[in-house]
Design a protein around this motif. Structure first.
Motif, PDB file in Angstrom:
ATOM      1  N   LYS A 136       0.841  -1.187   0.000  1.00 32.89           N
ATOM      2  CA  LYS A 136       0.000   0.000   0.000  1.00 32.89           C
ATOM      3  C   LYS A 136       0.878   1.240   0.000  1.00 32.89           C
ATOM      4  CE  LYS A 136      -2.255   0.921   3.759  1.00 32.89           C
ATOM      5  NZ  LYS A 136      -3.240   0.869   4.877  1.00 32.89           N
ATOM      6  N   LEU A 137       0.509   2.221  -0.792  1.00 35.99           N
ATOM      7  CA  LEU A 137       1.240   3.481  -0.831  1.00 35.99           C
ATOM      8  C   LEU A 137       0.799   4.390   0.321  1.00 35.99           C
ATOM      9  CD1 LEU A 137       1.199   4.240  -4.660  1.00 35.99           C
ATOM     10  CD2 LEU A 137       3.237   3.911  -3.266  1.00 35.99           C
ATOM     11  N   PRO A 138       1.713   5.182   0.876  1.00 28.32           N
ATOM     12  CA  PRO A 138       1.357   6.077   1.984  1.00 28.32           C
ATOM     13  C   PRO A 138       0.230   7.045   1.664  1.00 28.32           C
ATOM     14  CG  PRO A 138       3.741   5.922   1.763  1.00 28.32           C
ATOM     15  CD  PRO A 138       3.154   5.217   0.576  1.00 28.32           C
ATOM     16  N   ILE A 139       0.093   7.442   0.391  1.00 25.04           N
ATOM     17  CA  ILE A 139      -0.950   8.407   0.041  1.00 25.04           C
ATOM     18  C   ILE A 139      -2.346   7.845   0.275  1.00 25.04           C
ATOM     19  CG2 ILE A 139       0.387   9.756  -1.618  1.00 25.04           C
ATOM     20  CD1 ILE A 139      -0.897   8.118  -3.850  1.00 25.04           C
ATOM     21  N   LEU A 329     -14.557  18.389  -8.252  1.00 22.99           N
ATOM     22  CA  LEU A 329     -13.781  18.149  -7.035  1.00 22.99           C
ATOM     23  C   LEU A 329     -13.654  19.413  -6.191  1.00 22.99           C
ATOM     24  CD1 LEU A 329     -10.942  15.873  -8.486  1.00 22.99           C
ATOM     25  CD2 LEU A 329     -12.783  15.177  -6.930  1.00 22.99           C
ATOM     26  N   ALA A 330     -13.537  20.566  -6.844  1.00 23.43           N
ATOM     27  CA  ALA A 330     -13.450  21.827  -6.106  1.00 23.43           C
ATOM     28  C   ALA A 330     -14.746  22.101  -5.358  1.00 23.43           C
ATOM     29  CB  ALA A 330     -13.121  22.974  -7.057  1.00 23.43           C
ATOM     30  N   ARG A 331     -15.872  21.781  -5.966  1.00 24.97           N
ATOM     31  CA  ARG A 331     -17.156  21.967  -5.276  1.00 24.97           C
ATOM     32  C   ARG A 331     -17.283  21.019  -4.089  1.00 24.97           C
ATOM     33  NH1 ARG A 331     -19.187  22.190 -10.604  1.00 24.97           N
ATOM     34  NH2 ARG A 331     -19.916  20.024 -10.415  1.00 24.97           N
ATOM     35  N   LEU A 332     -16.756  19.824  -4.246  1.00 23.82           N
ATOM     36  CA  LEU A 332     -16.878  18.834  -3.177  1.00 23.82           C
ATOM     37  C   LEU A 332     -15.948  19.123  -2.011  1.00 23.82           C
ATOM     38  CD1 LEU A 332     -17.102  15.496  -5.226  1.00 23.82           C
ATOM     39  CD2 LEU A 332     -18.950  16.606  -3.965  1.00 23.82           C
ATOM     40  N   TYR A 333     -14.718  19.573  -2.296  1.00 27.84           N
ATOM     41  CA  TYR A 333     -13.692  19.648  -1.251  1.00 27.84           C
ATOM     42  C   TYR A 333     -13.027  21.008  -1.092  1.00 27.84           C
ATOM     43  CZ  TYR A 333     -14.307  14.649  -1.391  1.00 27.84           C
ATOM     44  OH  TYR A 333     -14.868  13.397  -1.347  1.00 27.84           O
ATOM     45  N   GLY A 334     -13.422  21.965  -1.894  1.00 27.88           N
ATOM     46  CA  GLY A 334     -12.763  23.257  -1.838  1.00 27.88           C
ATOM     47  C   GLY A 334     -11.522  23.258  -2.720  1.00 27.88           C
ATOM     48  N   GLU A 335     -11.123  24.421  -3.186  1.00 24.99           N
ATOM     49  CA  GLU A 335     -10.044  24.517  -4.170  1.00 24.99           C
ATOM     50  C   GLU A 335      -8.697  24.036  -3.632  1.00 24.99           C
ATOM     51  OE1 GLU A 335      -9.727  28.239  -6.100  1.00 24.99           O
ATOM     52  OE2 GLU A 335     -11.811  28.276  -6.788  1.00 24.99           O
ATOM     53  N   GLN A 336      -8.387  24.356  -2.393  1.00 20.42           N
ATOM     54  CA  GLN A 336      -7.071  24.008  -1.854  1.00 20.42           C
ATOM     55  C   GLN A 336      -6.880  22.492  -1.774  1.00 20.42           C
ATOM     56  OE1 GLN A 336      -6.166  25.858   1.894  1.00 20.42           O
ATOM     57  NE2 GLN A 336      -4.126  24.973   2.016  1.00 20.42           N
ATOM     58  N   LEU A 337      -7.845  21.793  -1.181  1.00 21.19           N
ATOM     59  CA  LEU A 337      -7.737  20.345  -1.087  1.00 21.19           C
ATOM     60  C   LEU A 337      -7.857  19.707  -2.462  1.00 21.19           C
ATOM     61  CD1 LEU A 337      -7.478  17.763   0.513  1.00 21.19           C
ATOM     62  CD2 LEU A 337      -9.932  17.851   0.988  1.00 21.19           C
ATOM     63  N   CYS A 338      -8.694  20.279  -3.305  1.00 20.78           N
ATOM     64  CA  CYS A 338      -8.850  19.764  -4.673  1.00 20.78           C
ATOM     65  C   CYS A 338      -7.516  19.737  -5.407  1.00 20.78           C
ATOM     66  CB  CYS A 338      -9.867  20.617  -5.437  1.00 20.78           C
ATOM     67  SG  CYS A 338      -9.866  20.390  -7.225  1.00 20.78           S
ATOM     68  N   GLU A 339      -6.770  20.830  -5.360  1.00 25.36           N
ATOM     69  CA  GLU A 339      -5.502  20.903  -6.092  1.00 25.36           C
ATOM     70  C   GLU A 339      -4.477  19.918  -5.519  1.00 25.36           C
ATOM     71  OE1 GLU A 339      -4.982  22.459  -8.915  1.00 25.36           O
ATOM     72  OE2 GLU A 339      -7.072  23.069  -8.826  1.00 25.36           O
ATOM     73  N   ARG A 340      -4.455  19.795  -4.211  1.00 28.33           N
ATOM     74  CA  ARG A 340      -3.507  18.845  -3.612  1.00 28.33           C
ATOM     75  C   ARG A 340      -3.896  17.410  -3.938  1.00 28.33           C
ATOM     76  NH1 ARG A 340      -2.249  16.488   1.433  1.00 28.33           N
ATOM     77  NH2 ARG A 340      -4.178  17.171   2.414  1.00 28.33           N
ATOM     78  N   TYR A 341      -5.173  17.138  -3.933  1.00 32.01           N
ATOM     79  CA  TYR A 341      -5.677  15.802  -4.253  1.00 32.01           C
ATOM     80  C   TYR A 341      -5.346  15.426  -5.700  1.00 32.01           C
ATOM     81  CZ  TYR A 341      -9.197  12.060  -4.767  1.00 32.01           C
ATOM     82  OH  TYR A 341      -9.852  10.872  -5.008  1.00 32.01           O
ATOM     83  N   ILE A 342      -5.504  16.376  -6.610  1.00 33.20           N
ATOM     84  CA  ILE A 342      -5.211  16.121  -8.018  1.00 33.20           C
ATOM     85  C   ILE A 342      -3.726  15.837  -8.233  1.00 33.20           C
ATOM     86  CG2 ILE A 342      -5.018  17.281 -10.257  1.00 33.20           C
ATOM     87  CD1 ILE A 342      -7.759  18.501  -9.754  1.00 33.20           C
ATOM     88  N   SER A 343      -2.860  16.648  -7.631  1.00 39.26           N
ATOM     89  CA  SER A 343      -1.421  16.510  -7.889  1.00 39.26           C
ATOM     90  C   SER A 343      -0.770  15.377  -7.097  1.00 39.26           C
ATOM     91  CB  SER A 343      -0.707  17.826  -7.593  1.00 39.26           C
ATOM     92  OG  SER A 343      -0.834  18.177  -6.231  1.00 39.26           O
ATOM     93  N   GLU A 344      -1.272  15.115  -5.880  1.00 35.18           N
ATOM     94  CA  GLU A 344      -0.621  14.122  -5.029  1.00 35.18           C
ATOM     95  C   GLU A 344      -1.252  12.743  -5.115  1.00 35.18           C
ATOM     96  OE1 GLU A 344      -0.108  15.478  -1.010  1.00 35.18           O
ATOM     97  OE2 GLU A 344       0.427  17.507  -1.655  1.00 35.18           O
ATOM     98  N   PHE A 347      -3.151  12.246  -9.898  1.00 34.19           N
ATOM     99  CA  PHE A 347      -2.110  12.198 -10.922  1.00 34.19           C
ATOM    100  C   PHE A 347      -0.747  12.234 -10.252  1.00 34.19           C
ATOM    101  CE2 PHE A 347      -5.913  14.219 -12.759  1.00 34.19           C
ATOM    102  CZ  PHE A 347      -6.296  13.157 -13.567  1.00 34.19           C
ATOM    103  N   ASN A 348      -0.601  11.346  -9.325  1.00 36.70           N
ATOM    104  CA  ASN A 348       0.643  11.209  -8.572  1.00 36.70           C
ATOM    105  C   ASN A 348       1.817  11.014  -9.525  1.00 36.70           C
ATOM    106  OD1 ASN A 348       2.717   9.143  -7.306  1.00 36.70           O
ATOM    107  ND2 ASN A 348       1.816  10.279  -5.610  1.00 36.70           N
ATOM    108  N   GLY A 349       2.854  11.810  -9.332  1.00 33.59           N
ATOM    109  CA  GLY A 349       4.024  11.769 -10.207  1.00 33.59           C
ATOM    110  C   GLY A 349       4.179  13.013 -11.038  1.00 33.59           C
ATOM    111  N   VAL A 350       3.118  13.836 -11.126  1.00 29.00           N
ATOM    112  CA  VAL A 350       3.197  15.039 -11.947  1.00 29.00           C
ATOM    113  C   VAL A 350       4.238  16.008 -11.400  1.00 29.00           C
ATOM    114  CG1 VAL A 350       1.373  16.323 -10.725  1.00 29.00           C
ATOM    115  CG2 VAL A 350       1.805  16.762 -13.154  1.00 29.00           C
ATOM    116  N   ASN A 351       4.491  15.954 -10.091  1.00 25.78           N
ATOM    117  CA  ASN A 351       5.484  16.850  -9.481  1.00 25.78           C
ATOM    118  C   ASN A 351       6.834  16.183  -9.243  1.00 25.78           C
ATOM    119  OD1 ASN A 351       3.598  18.957  -9.328  1.00 25.78           O
ATOM    120  ND2 ASN A 351       2.873  18.308  -7.315  1.00 25.78           N
ATOM    121  N   THR A 352       6.950  14.896  -9.566  1.00 29.32           N
ATOM    122  CA  THR A 352       8.180  14.167  -9.228  1.00 29.32           C
ATOM    123  C   THR A 352       8.848  13.461 -10.403  1.00 29.32           C
ATOM    124  OG1 THR A 352       6.881  12.215  -8.595  1.00 29.32           O
ATOM    125  CG2 THR A 352       7.407  13.792  -6.850  1.00 29.32           C
ATOM    126  N   LEU A 353       8.118  13.159 -11.456  1.00 32.60           N
ATOM    127  CA  LEU A 353       8.694  12.377 -12.556  1.00 32.60           C
ATOM    128  C   LEU A 353       9.445  13.221 -13.579  1.00 32.60           C
ATOM    129  CD1 LEU A 353       5.921   9.712 -13.333  1.00 32.60           C
ATOM    130  CD2 LEU A 353       8.000   9.455 -11.970  1.00 32.60           C
TER     131      LEU A 353
END
Length: 398
Positions: A136-139, A329-344, A347-353
């Protein structure tokens, strides 16, 4: 014992700290959640509930009136209440108690069966059958079960990895009849040039959108050997399901570059089609991808590994930037959590690959001020019919 009478769904309930019972039999299990909120939050005596609780899985909003103050309380807690971190003696609710309700109701809704739960259960089971040493991945622990701001929608997330698989991640949204979503992606490690298994299923009360594919890692028109390697033998399967699940109207030219000749892009009319038509296709496509994993051999060529990794990064950059589900997703969780959820997570890897930006990969979206065009399509071309023929040749009708 003091009791409060509250109209819920046009039915009267007697509410107390000890028990909640309906005058209509068979609803105790539902009203126990109301009891949980009353007891956990320690709400003051003078209150009025006015709510709609449909007789399905989803819970409606609760409007709570305390004196002259009105709060929009969604079960599991609303972000609007988080500012009210004051003592109960002042007729304000304890934030920790609200979080406790959120956690317990999250567990309750996590047990409910969503439209696509069978799909996800099948995928996880097959993954464990085909792939060795899965972890299992930590995320997964970080995001786990996410209750939305409306207190109704629940997103269940899971993420795994193995020696061959960089990430298997799935997000399943259950908002009752209003919204059901399954977004599942499986990406191999860059030592392998395997396609990306991709499902994006969205069902509302009025429509269904189905995307199912093995997204090619490399351009199949420029690399015919890659196309033959992974897709030629799967064309009979694709031709079968493209008849059962016909093409779902327009698809932009920018999007089509990420799809293979075996893609299923459809809009089934009936909910029954999800189980009867989509589920068999999902099973066959996943089995086909896992069989590729079974026989896949890693490359040791650094240049090829780098090429594969950049292709993954380009794919993730496109999806993370132009994901059509961002507004939802922004409507469901707010913009801040939405952006972190999308990137981390999504679409995990968008900031690391890789280090390239969106405009490095897609310069056609560059605006005069250097920003990224908000348009999903800048080419202005779309495909109303399936652009591949039964032999897998790209032969669009424009």
């Amino acid at each position: 014992m003091e009791t409060l009478s509250c109209p819920l769904s046009q039915k009267w309930y007697h509410i107390s700290r000890g028990a909640i019972k309906s005058r209509q039999a068979g609803l105790e299990s539902r009203t126990s959640l109301v009891e949980l909120a009353i007891c956990k939050l320690g709400l003051p005596k003078r209150l009025r509930f006015s709510a709609l609780f449909p007789l399905e899985r989803s819970w409606g909003r609760v409007q709570v009136t305390v004196g002259v103050s009105v709060f929009g309380l969604s079960f599991c807690g609303s972000r609007r209440l988080q500012a009210a971190k004051k003592s109960r003696s002042n007729n304000r609710w304890d934030l920790e108690a609200i979080r406790g309700v959120r956690a317990e109701l999250s567990c309750t809704r996590a047990k409910n069966k969503g439209l696509y739960d069978d799909f996800l259960d099948f995928a996880v089971e097959k993954l464990h059958q085909h792939v060795q040493e899965i972890s299992k991945l930590p995320i997964q622990d970080e995001f786990s079960n996410m209750v939305a701001l409306d207190g109704v929608s629940l997103t269940k997330n899971c993420a795994y990895e193995s020696a061959k698989i960089r990430i298997f991640r799935a997000a399943s949204i259950d908002a009752g009849n209003a919204l059901q979503v399954l977004n599942l992606a499986i990406c191999a490690r860059p030592e392998y040039d395997l396609p990306i298994f991709c499902t994006d299923f969205v069902s509302t009360a009025s429509r269904n959108i189905i995307v199912l594919d093995l997204n090619p890692l490399h351009n199949i028109e420029q690399n015919p050997e890659y196309k033959d390697k992974y897709f030629s033998e799967l064309l009979p399967m694709a031709n079968k399901y493209s008849q059962i699940l016909p093409w779902g109207d327009k698809l932009t030219a920018e999007s089509i570059q990420f799809f293979s000749p075996i893609v299923i892009w459809s809009r089934p009319h009936q909910r029954e089609d999800i189980q009867n038509k989509v589920f068999p296709a999902f099973q066959d496509y996943l089995e086909a991808w896992l069989q590729m994993v079974d026989i896949a051999q890693p490359t040791t060529n650094p240049e090829q590994i780098s090429k594969n990794q950049e292709a993954h990064h380009r794919y993730l950059m496109w999806r993370a930037t132009k994901d059509p589900g961002r507004n939802m997703l922004a409507r469901l969780y707010g913009e801040q959590l939405c952006e972190r959820y999308i990137s981390e997570f999504m679409f995990n890897g968008v900031n690391t690959l890789g280090t390239k930006g969106f405009l490095d990969y897609f310069p056609e979206y560059n605006m005069s001020d250097g920003s990224i065009s908000k348009q999903r399509s800048v080419l202005g071309r779309s495909y109303e019919q399936r652009p591949w023929d039964s032999s897998g040749h790209f032969n669009p009708v424009l």
